[in-house]
Design a protein around this motif. Sequence first.
Motif, PDB file in Angstrom:
ATOM      1  N   TRP A  15      35.529  13.886  35.697  1.00  0.00           N
ATOM      2  CA  TRP A  15      36.647  14.370  34.872  1.00  0.00           C
ATOM      3  C   TRP A  15      37.461  13.147  34.482  1.00  0.00           C
ATOM      4  CZ3 TRP A  15      37.605  18.777  32.456  1.00  0.00           C
ATOM      5  CH2 TRP A  15      37.020  19.955  32.918  1.00  0.00           C
ATOM      6  N   LEU A  16      37.668  12.963  33.186  1.00  0.00           N
ATOM      7  CA  LEU A  16      38.361  11.763  32.710  1.00  0.00           C
ATOM      8  C   LEU A  16      39.666  12.155  32.046  1.00  0.00           C
ATOM      9  CD1 LEU A  16      35.209  10.214  31.027  1.00  0.00           C
ATOM     10  CD2 LEU A  16      36.099   9.698  33.287  1.00  0.00           C
ATOM     11  N   SER A  17      40.705  11.406  32.372  1.00  0.00           N
ATOM     12  CA  SER A  17      41.990  11.654  31.745  1.00  0.00           C
ATOM     13  C   SER A  17      41.999  10.925  30.404  1.00  0.00           C
ATOM     14  CB  SER A  17      43.080  11.112  32.681  1.00  0.00           C
ATOM     15  OG  SER A  17      44.294  11.619  32.275  1.00  0.00           O
ATOM     16  N   GLU A  18      41.785  11.655  29.320  1.00  0.00           N
ATOM     17  CA  GLU A  18      41.594  11.054  27.988  1.00  0.00           C
ATOM     18  C   GLU A  18      42.305  11.915  26.948  1.00  0.00           C
ATOM     19  OE1 GLU A  18      40.229   8.544  26.535  1.00  0.00           O
ATOM     20  OE2 GLU A  18      39.146   7.549  28.161  1.00  0.00           O
ATOM     21  N   PRO A  19      43.660  11.906  26.921  1.00  0.00           N
ATOM     22  CA  PRO A  19      44.372  12.825  26.029  1.00  0.00           C
ATOM     23  C   PRO A  19      43.941  12.713  24.561  1.00  0.00           C
ATOM     24  CG  PRO A  19      45.894  11.651  27.475  1.00  0.00           C
ATOM     25  CD  PRO A  19      44.546  11.068  27.708  1.00  0.00           C
ATOM     26  N   VAL A  52      36.261  20.507  28.337  1.00  0.00           N
ATOM     27  CA  VAL A  52      37.584  19.936  28.069  1.00  0.00           C
ATOM     28  C   VAL A  52      38.611  20.889  28.653  1.00  0.00           C
ATOM     29  CG1 VAL A  52      39.266  19.340  26.283  1.00  0.00           C
ATOM     30  CG2 VAL A  52      36.857  18.801  25.930  1.00  0.00           C
ATOM     31  N   ARG A  53      39.554  20.365  29.429  1.00  0.00           N
ATOM     32  CA  ARG A  53      40.664  21.168  29.938  1.00  0.00           C
ATOM     33  C   ARG A  53      41.921  20.359  29.746  1.00  0.00           C
ATOM     34  NH1 ARG A  53      38.226  25.090  33.217  1.00  0.00           N
ATOM     35  NH2 ARG A  53      40.010  26.406  32.851  1.00  0.00           N
ATOM     36  N   GLY A  54      42.810  20.822  28.861  1.00  0.00           N
ATOM     37  CA  GLY A  54      44.060  20.108  28.605  1.00  0.00           C
ATOM     38  C   GLY A  54      43.795  18.687  28.133  1.00  0.00           C
ATOM     39  N   THR A  55      44.281  17.702  28.894  1.00  0.00           N
ATOM     40  CA  THR A  55      44.130  16.297  28.476  1.00  0.00           C
ATOM     41  C   THR A  55      42.897  15.640  29.102  1.00  0.00           C
ATOM     42  OG1 THR A  55      45.515  15.622  30.329  1.00  0.00           O
ATOM     43  CG2 THR A  55      46.620  15.969  28.198  1.00  0.00           C
ATOM     44  N   LYS A  56      42.096  16.446  29.803  1.00  0.00           N
ATOM     45  CA  LYS A  56      40.944  15.861  30.506  1.00  0.00           C
ATOM     46  C   LYS A  56      39.635  16.308  29.887  1.00  0.00           C
ATOM     47  CE  LYS A  56      43.200  15.499  34.915  1.00  0.00           C
ATOM     48  NZ  LYS A  56      43.744  16.474  35.821  1.00  0.00           N
TER      49      LYS A  56
END
Length: 249
Positions: A15-19, A52-56
């Motif tokens: 899971w990557l934080s990629e807004p 994709v979930r939110g900004t991730k």
Amino acid sequence: MASHSQLTPDIHSLWLSEPWLARRVKQGQFVNVRCSAGPDPVLRRPISVADVRGTKLRLVFRVKGRGTAMLARFRNGDVIDLLGPLGRPAPLLANLDILVCGGGVGIAPLLFLTRQLKGRNRIVAALGARSRRELILVDEFRKLGVQVSIATDDGSRGHHGPVTDLVSVSPQTPDPSSQSPSVVYACGPKPMLAALVKKLHPVPVWGFIEERMGCGTGLCYCCALPRKGGGYVRFCEEGPVVLLNEVRL
Ligand SMILES: Cc1cc2nc3c(=O)[nH]c(=O)nc-3n(C[C@H](O)[C@H](O)[C@H](O)COP(=O)(O)OP(=O)(O)OC[C@H]3O[C@@H](n4cnc5c(N)ncnc54)[C@H](O)[C@@H]3O)c2cc1C
Ligand code: FES
């Protein structure tokens, strides 16, 4: 990176934080991943966006060779260099009986697609793997409210045989689960995709092509598939989700 987990002995989930990417990426698109901080390997590796979930955003990949083995060594907090979103989104059809059919790690990109198709269509999923231990994401499909059938090559879970055994073009019946799909989305090994097209003819089968790719941007033609009737489809540009009925696999 937000989190890393292992789904099977050789399939990993990141899971990557990629807004920026999470806002833009669409079902069926992929990213080109730089697998190490150094110059080797030179070529990025293409990986589909599995969710994709939110900004991730989520990548799910099988360790095949050097690149994916390096990718599997990334840990929480590490920075991963991604190029994307690449490719064309898979078409979002509506008001249809849809079958999503995934084999092995090919199940992954169908999750994001199913999330997007849900609510607009009636969807059933046929998911297959070599064995129970190799089967991924079944609970996540069920959480989407999709009816899931399972097949394993060794019979350790669900039907004993290939996932293509679970699908057929059947006459209309009162049981909605046994009705023919009006369209299929599939991702998995090439022989699985070819068998689906043959078995379900003339039902349209949209397939995710995850074969060897070079530049990933339409320039080198090393991903070209012959189009029936002439010409080529570069699946990094025109795909990676292409209407399989129109190409030679
Ligand atoms: C659009 C696209 C999306 C993809 N999405 C995913 C995904 O979501 N999850 C996932 O696990 N994989 C995915 N793949 C496949 C993934 O890119 C390859 O497995 C990866 O590039 C192999 O790199 P490597 O360095 O580990 O292997 P290499 O060392 O390059 O090769 C190791 C072995 O894998 C074979 N191989 C190399 N590239 C591919 C390929 N593209 N497909 C199949 N076999 C290959 C080689 O022939 C060799 O036998 C995708 C491919 C494409 C084109
Ligand atoms: S990978 Fe270069 S054109 Fe598709």
